[in-house]
Motif scaffolding. Structure first.
Motif, PDB file in Angstrom:
ATOM      1  N   THR A 173      20.793  44.580  77.672  1.00  0.00           N
ATOM      2  CA  THR A 173      19.783  45.070  77.123  1.00  0.00           C
ATOM      3  C   THR A 173      18.685  44.008  76.629  1.00  0.00           C
ATOM      4  OG1 THR A 173      21.360  46.929  75.973  1.00  0.00           O
ATOM      5  CG2 THR A 173      19.269  46.685  74.968  1.00  0.00           C
TER       6      THR A 173
ATOM      7  N   SER B 202       5.423  48.008  74.143  1.00  0.00           N
ATOM      8  CA  SER B 202       6.819  47.511  73.769  1.00  0.00           C
ATOM      9  C   SER B 202       7.715  48.335  74.588  1.00  0.00           C
ATOM     10  CB  SER B 202       7.191  47.928  72.320  1.00  0.00           C
ATOM     11  OG  SER B 202       6.231  47.238  71.392  1.00  0.00           O
TER      12      SER B 202
ATOM     13  N   THR C 154       8.655  43.489  71.957  1.00  0.00           N
ATOM     14  CA  THR C 154       7.760  44.341  70.806  1.00  0.00           C
ATOM     15  C   THR C 154       6.330  43.494  71.145  1.00  0.00           C
ATOM     16  OG1 THR C 154       9.493  44.897  69.080  1.00  0.00           O
ATOM     17  CG2 THR C 154       7.105  44.811  68.632  1.00  0.00           C
TER      18      THR C 154
ATOM     19  N   THR D 206      12.217  48.754  76.229  1.00  0.00           N
ATOM     20  CA  THR D 206      13.734  48.313  76.176  1.00  0.00           C
ATOM     21  C   THR D 206      14.148  48.697  77.551  1.00  0.00           C
ATOM     22  OG1 THR D 206      13.918  48.947  74.066  1.00  0.00           O
ATOM     23  CG2 THR D 206      15.771  48.864  75.562  1.00  0.00           C
TER      24      THR D 206
ATOM     25  N   THR E  17       8.544  52.440  74.378  1.00  0.00           N
ATOM     26  CA  THR E  17       9.106  52.655  73.012  1.00  0.00           C
ATOM     27  C   THR E  17       8.204  53.780  72.303  1.00  0.00           C
ATOM     28  OG1 THR E  17       9.883  50.216  72.664  1.00  0.00           O
ATOM     29  CG2 THR E  17       9.229  51.474  70.741  1.00  0.00           C
TER      30      THR E  17
ATOM     31  N   THR F  53      15.004  44.078  74.906  1.00  0.00           N
ATOM     32  CA  THR F  53      13.993  44.686  74.131  1.00  0.00           C
ATOM     33  C   THR F  53      12.832  43.652  73.783  1.00  0.00           C
ATOM     34  OG1 THR F  53      15.692  46.221  72.990  1.00  0.00           O
ATOM     35  CG2 THR F  53      13.565  46.014  71.748  1.00  0.00           C
TER      36      THR F  53
END
Length: 590
Positions: free
Chosen positions: A287, A186, A291, A188, A160, A289
């Motif tokens: 997907t 972070s 953080t 993805t 990210t 993701t």
């Protein structure tokens, strides 16, 4: 209408609150601060190392002392050393400890110190035992063969912060495999998930040190908060959420996402957000993701699943293990929603199926509230361990092996069905949380719990105050005398007639006055006093329990004060609200 809020300064200025009242309240605070030495020295800000060697035995003893043996037909418990060669332990929470249940805003304890009941039992017994998970919470990392991006193997990872990309064969970055990612980072991951065949798949997003979301075909599948010590997770509304239908309906009515089955962390202590979803064979857009938490733990993330074939094999292995064993110990867990009243995740069916192939089945419960037990008459033993804390593994093992004798008692009435409870009585909708016309009215008066059951003559599954022991107790010689303070002194003897030392919890109940004052409510019998006493095998203890004067009184609305209910009343002594061993009449005078 309600009086407007005017604030404390204005209340003092207008005389509604006196300065002396405030001084008295502040004085109480200062007295406590003085007791803790907070007025004569500066507060301590240094961090004190946890003394686990001191704390652990206390936590374990608490778990053992609270263990409540609900049923023990034919002395199926405790297990002997010889039993262990022929006992099958079944269920995910036999291997992974339920310490405090669902996290939410609660502390999760110290997972690094938590040992599952089976591991604890093996350590105490010094031998391996038969264990079948039945429902694998952890699953297996989704293999590289099922992951691709743009026709190439693996998932495409994007950092990210730097926007740099690389391909990962699997999404499996943990401390346990030596591949944890840097703290605070972070990412993805994108690509396709190829499902080998049609069916219901359990998908698990397992993480620590980061929050994350998994989407499949553009729809959110599961999400997980930060921290990752078995903490909060969610599943999309379109999935089956690994909970009972009543629980799912309850959450849906309140606009809540179905909670994933994260009652325990993974074996390597990651948060485990799970959802069950029907998938068609073929490729699905994926997907993930994440953080990372600033100044948090290293980022750990793993995408796992249980395929329909593996789920079927796990279940069949558990049934086979139970069929071959002389005794089967099934561990079951529940969450904290009393409206639901069901064990989630198909556990009732598992218990029914185990009991069908093994007549000596015992259920060990980790719940905080009552649940329906449609199988109660089909199993020989039921042990309620509640949520036993960090040392719940050794505590459970000691209870099962008889190294500790259960003596917990139910602080609640355990109903047969939800409608038996006063707040769920269909004839009284005003008592429910929704109420009538949005207004909840507590129309039951004093008749709650066992008082309600007694008044309505409703038979509970297990009564208030109930709890069995690995020994037996005999009550005798009740005497009731008026005490100097105006209360009652109730004396009697309790003998341990069995072969094991144990604790007994004698309970004193007060019956309604023979000629009750008009307009006042009295329970058929009301708990007035109790005690917990340790009695060695074969020995007798003479007890005297004091019933305070207030227990003999009722609130008289006409005179706006407490008044003594004079006249004859029956004093009951027993091992539960429905197991009365002794009784005597007492004449109460004002």
């Amino acid at each position: 209408g309600d009086a407007p809020s005017i604030g404390m300064l204005e209340a003092v200025r207008t005389g509604q609150v006196k300065e002396g009242t405030i001084s008295m309240a502040v004085g109480r605070i200062l007295v406590q601060m003085d007791k803790f030495g907070m007025l004569d020295k500066a507060p301590k800000h240094s961090i004190t190392e946890e003394d686990n060697a001191f704390n652990a035995p206390i936590v374990q003893r608490t778990g053992e002392d609270s263990a409540t043996l609900l049923k023990n037909q034919d002395g199926v418990l405790p297990l002997t050393a010889a039993d262990l060669a022929t006992v099958a332990f079944i269920g995910p929470t036999a291997g992974q400890l339920v310490s405090i249940g669902q996290s939410g805003e609660r502390a999760m304890g110290i997972p690094e110190h938590q040992v599952g009941p089976v591991a604890a039992l093996e350590k105490i017994a010094g031998r391996k035992v038969t264990y079948a998970v039945a429902n694998d919470f952890d699953g297996a990392p989704i293999p590289a063969s099922a992951l691709a991006n743009d026709g190439k193997p693996g998932l495409l990872r994007t950092d990210t912060a730097s926007k740099q990309t690389q391909t990962d064969a699997e999404l499996n970055f943990t401390s346990s495999n030596g591949k944890a990612l840097p703290a605070g980072t972070s990412y993805t991951w994108k690509g396709t998930l190829t499902v080998p065949g049609d069916g219901a798949y359990t998908m698990a997003f397992q993480s620590r040190g980061s929050a994350g979301v998994v989407t499949l075909d553009g729809q959110m599948l599961v999400s997980a908060g930060g921290g990752g010590r078995g903490g909060a997770g969610g599943a999309a509304a379109g999935t089956t959420s690994l909970m009972s239908a009543p629980e799912a309906a309850y959450r849906n009515r309140r606009g809540m996402h179905p909670i994933a089955a994260n009652i325990v962390p993974t074996k390597d202590l990651l948060n485990n957000a799970r959802a069950r979803i029907d998938l068609k064979a073929g490729a699905h857009e994926l997907t993930v993701t994440t953080t990372g938490e600033p100044n948090g733990d290293a980022v750990q993330v793993r995408l796992a699943w249980v395929t329909p074939q593996q789920e079927k094999a796990n279940y069949a292995a558990a049934i086979a293990a139970a069929r071959q064993a002389k005794k089967a110990i099934v561990f079951a867990w529940g969450r904290d929603r009393p409206e639901v009243f069901q064990l989630p995740g198909g556990q009732n069916q598992l218990i029914e199926d185990i009991a069908a192939v093994n007549p000596n089945t015992v259920v060990v419960l980790n719940t905080s509230l009552p649940v329906a037990m449609p199988w109660a008459g089909k199993v020989k033993g039921i042990l309620q361990m509640w949520w036993p804390g960090d040392e719940g593994g050794p505590a459970t093992a000691n209870i099962l092996l008889g190294k500790a004798n259960p003596a917990g008692r139910l602080p609640i009435t355990w109903p047969v069905k939800l409608e038996d409870m006063v707040a769920n009585n269909p004839a009284k909708p005003e008592r429910t949380s929704g109420g009538v016309d949005g207004k909840t009215t507590y129309s039951e008066g004093i008749f709650m719990g066992y008082r309600w059951n007694d008044q309505q003559n409703i038979q509970p599954l297990f009564p208030f105050g109930h709890g069995l022991s690995y020994t037996k107790f005999q009550y005798s010689g009740i005497k009731v005398a008026r005490a100097k303070d105006g209360g009652l002194d109730v004396s009697f003897s309790v003998k341990n007639t069995g072969k094991a030392a144990g604790d007994e919890v004698p309970q004193v109940y007060l019956g309604a006055p023979k000629n009750a004052p008009a307009g006042a409510q009295f329970a058929v019998k009301a708990l007035a006093q109790f005690d917990r006493v340790s009695i060695p095998a074969g020995q007798t203890k003479n007890l005297a329990l004091h019933v305070e004067p207030r227990r003999l009184q009722y609130w008289a609305t006409a005179s706006n004060r407490w008044e003594t209910a004079a006249g004859s009343r029956t004093v009951f002594v027993g091992a539960s609200s429905r197991d009365i061993r002794l009784q005597a009449d007492a004449n109460i005078v004002r």
